[in-house]
Motif scaffolding. Structure first.
Motif, mmCIF file in Angstrom:
data_model
loop_
_atom_site.group_PDB
_atom_site.id
_atom_site.type_symbol
_atom_site.label_atom_id
_atom_site.label_comp_id
_atom_site.label_asym_id
_atom_site.label_seq_id
_atom_site.Cartn_x
_atom_site.Cartn_y
_atom_site.Cartn_z
ATOM 1 N N PRO A 55 56.063 -3.816 -36.597
ATOM 2 C CA PRO A 55 54.821 -3.861 -35.802
ATOM 3 C C PRO A 55 55.017 -3.495 -34.337
ATOM 4 O O PRO A 55 54.225 -2.756 -33.769
ATOM 5 N N THR A 90 55.921 0.282 -33.933
ATOM 6 C CA THR A 90 54.770 1.105 -34.306
ATOM 7 C C THR A 90 53.705 1.074 -33.222
ATOM 8 O O THR A 90 53.137 2.103 -32.850
ATOM 9 N N PRO A 144 49.773 1.617 -42.103
ATOM 10 C CA PRO A 144 49.750 0.206 -42.528
ATOM 11 C C PRO A 144 51.132 -0.353 -42.865
ATOM 12 O O PRO A 144 51.497 -1.432 -42.358
ATOM 13 N N PRO A 145 51.959 0.355 -43.685
ATOM 14 C CA PRO A 145 53.292 -0.214 -43.941
ATOM 15 C C PRO A 145 54.169 -0.269 -42.700
ATOM 16 O O PRO A 145 54.962 -1.206 -42.524
ATOM 17 N N LEU A 155 53.104 -0.751 -39.629
ATOM 18 C CA LEU A 155 52.631 -1.898 -38.848
ATOM 19 C C LEU A 155 53.106 -3.211 -39.453
ATOM 20 O O LEU A 155 53.371 -4.184 -38.737
ATOM 21 N N ALA A 156 53.220 -3.245 -40.778
ATOM 22 C CA ALA A 156 53.678 -4.467 -41.441
ATOM 23 C C ALA A 156 55.185 -4.672 -41.272
ATOM 24 O O ALA A 156 55.642 -5.799 -41.038
ATOM 25 N N LEU A 157 55.952 -3.581 -41.376
ATOM 26 C CA LEU A 157 57.406 -3.695 -41.335
ATOM 27 C C LEU A 157 57.965 -3.646 -39.920
ATOM 28 O O LEU A 157 58.928 -4.353 -39.601
#
Length: 429
Positions: free
Chosen positions: A89, A92, A82-83, A85-87
């Protein structure tokens, strides 16, 4: 006084030549001896340096790989995705696509298996004292007990043996035949697990089991307790070992229908590898089975996914003759299997570090009586659990077991039989 021989004198020339050759030979010997000494010194230095380098590498590298193996096999990568994909994307997603493209390639699977096997503990082991009872000309269902958090001891042994699930291999150590793990179809795409089991894994339904029996040399294996049993694994519980198979009759029925016997394998102390909260176990077990995921909290060393102990032993028990029953005798066969499992658990528990532990069979009717459950009942959030059972049906089942219990192991000369399982069940009611 005689004059010295002239250099042109043949005798003098011969003497000079002999002296020169002797000097050269001696010089060569000294040089050869020096090279031999140098070679021996270099070999001795290498012999000392190589183990030192290996020990240094083990001290610096293996702990990290050990952590990676246990973290990722317990889905630790789920916390970092999740982090990421957020930072990052795009990167990842590209990484996930790249993994999807290579993860079923054999070169990738073998490379990852070898790398993670380097970090797996060497203390986990499999022993097979029942090898002489397992016939080469028969096919079996191998049942793995207990589920623990995630077949922990078994998985660690497989990690160290790269060819355990290879097409050219001969199965896990001491088993003596190829094994396919029947857990769930998705396991073929789960990181770390699919690298270990490769093509020899899949679903646990009847069609999947029969498909493996129809192969020339591969037997299916499953964990009858399933995700529900994982809820009962707890290093803090040292009095009881729980087997969530009280209601699980499907695997026995399949073996009766297909004329196959069952080989139980028990991994001692695997439930002691992690702490797991003991509240609402019955509720969590039922939900775990419905959701197809263990509702557990994995608490290892210092709160990480590192196990509290690596000292586990998987013992192969004698085969259970399910093939001699008929489907109409399913209840009797299922009860006899539980007695078979308990008998050999009791025979081996002292030898493998679980002396004094009692094996308890539980199922959907397990009643939560912990402090959290009682508090939730008092405030009305958790309804009172009423267990309905047919006294007549139970009496019939116990009668079947009582008649069966003393005869089940008569063919195993010298193997003692524990007090009747049916008799103890009666006493507990």
């Amino acid at each position: 006084m005689a004059a010295a021989p002239a250099p042109s004198d043949p005798a003098a020339m011969a003497i000079t030549s002999l002296v020169s050759e002797a000097s050269l030979t001696a010089l060569r010997r000294n040089r050869g001896s020096g090279r031999a000494v140098a070679d021996r010194t270099a070999a001795a230095t290498t012999a000392v340096a190589a183990p030192l380098a290996k020990r240094l590498a083990d001290a610096l590298v293996r702990p990290g790989v050990y952590w990676l193996f246990h973290s990722w096999r317990l889905f630790g990568y789920g916390f970092i995705l999740p982090p990421l994909l957020a930072l990052r994307p795009v990167k990842t997603l590209l990484g996930l696509l790249a993994y999807g493209a290579v993860h079923r390639q054999r070169w990738w699977q073998v490379a990852v298996h070898k790398a993670l096997g380097y970090g797996a503990s060497r203390r986990h082991r499999i022993v097979n004292p029942s090898r002489h009872l397992i016939r080469d000309d028969k096919r079996y269902l191998w049942s793995l007990h207990p589920h623990s958090i995630l077949a922990d001891g078994w998985h660690s042994v497989v990690a160290r043996n790269v060819d355990a699930f290879d097409d050219e291999g001969n199965g896990p150590p001491t088993i003596g035949r190829k094994i396919a793990l029947c857990f769930a179809p998705v396991i073929q795409h789960v990181p770390v697990h699919q690298e270990m089991y490769r093509d020899k894994c899949g679903a646990a339904d009847k069609a999947s089991l029969v498909r493996w029996w129809n192969t020339p040399d591969t037997d299916p294996a499953l964990i009858p307790g399933g995700f529900a049993e994982a809820v009962f694994a707890d290093a803090g519980e040292r009095r009881y070992e729980y087997a969530y198979i009280k209601d699980r009759k499907g695997f026995v029925k399949i073996c009766i229908e297909e004329g196959k016997d069952i080989v139980p394998c028990y991994t001692f102390k695997s439930t002691w590898m992690y702490h797991n909260p003991g509240f609402l176990r019955g509720l969590r077990a039922r939900l775990s089975q419905k959701l197809s995921i263990g509702l557990v909290a994995i608490i290892g060393r210092m709160g990480t996914s590192m196990p509290l102990t690596d000292d586990t032993t998987t013992v192969v028990f004698p085969p259970f003759e399910a093939s001699r029953y008929k489907v109409a005798q399913l209840d009797e066969a299922h009860g006899a299997y539980m007695e078979h499992l308990e008998t050999h658990f009791d025979l081996n528990k002292s030898k493998y570090g679980m002396d004094g532990v009692q094996l308890v069979f539980v199922g959907r009717d397990f009643k939560d009586d912990d402090s959290v459950a009682r508090a939730l009942r008092r405030i009305g959030i958790l309804s009172r659990q009423v267990v309905k059972s047919s006294e007549e049906g139970q009496s019939q089942r116990y009668a079947h077991l009582e008649a069966h219990s003393q005869a089940t192991y008569s063919r195993f000369e010298g193997v003692p039989v524990t007090p009747s399982f049916a008799h103890r069940c009666k006493q507990q009611q």
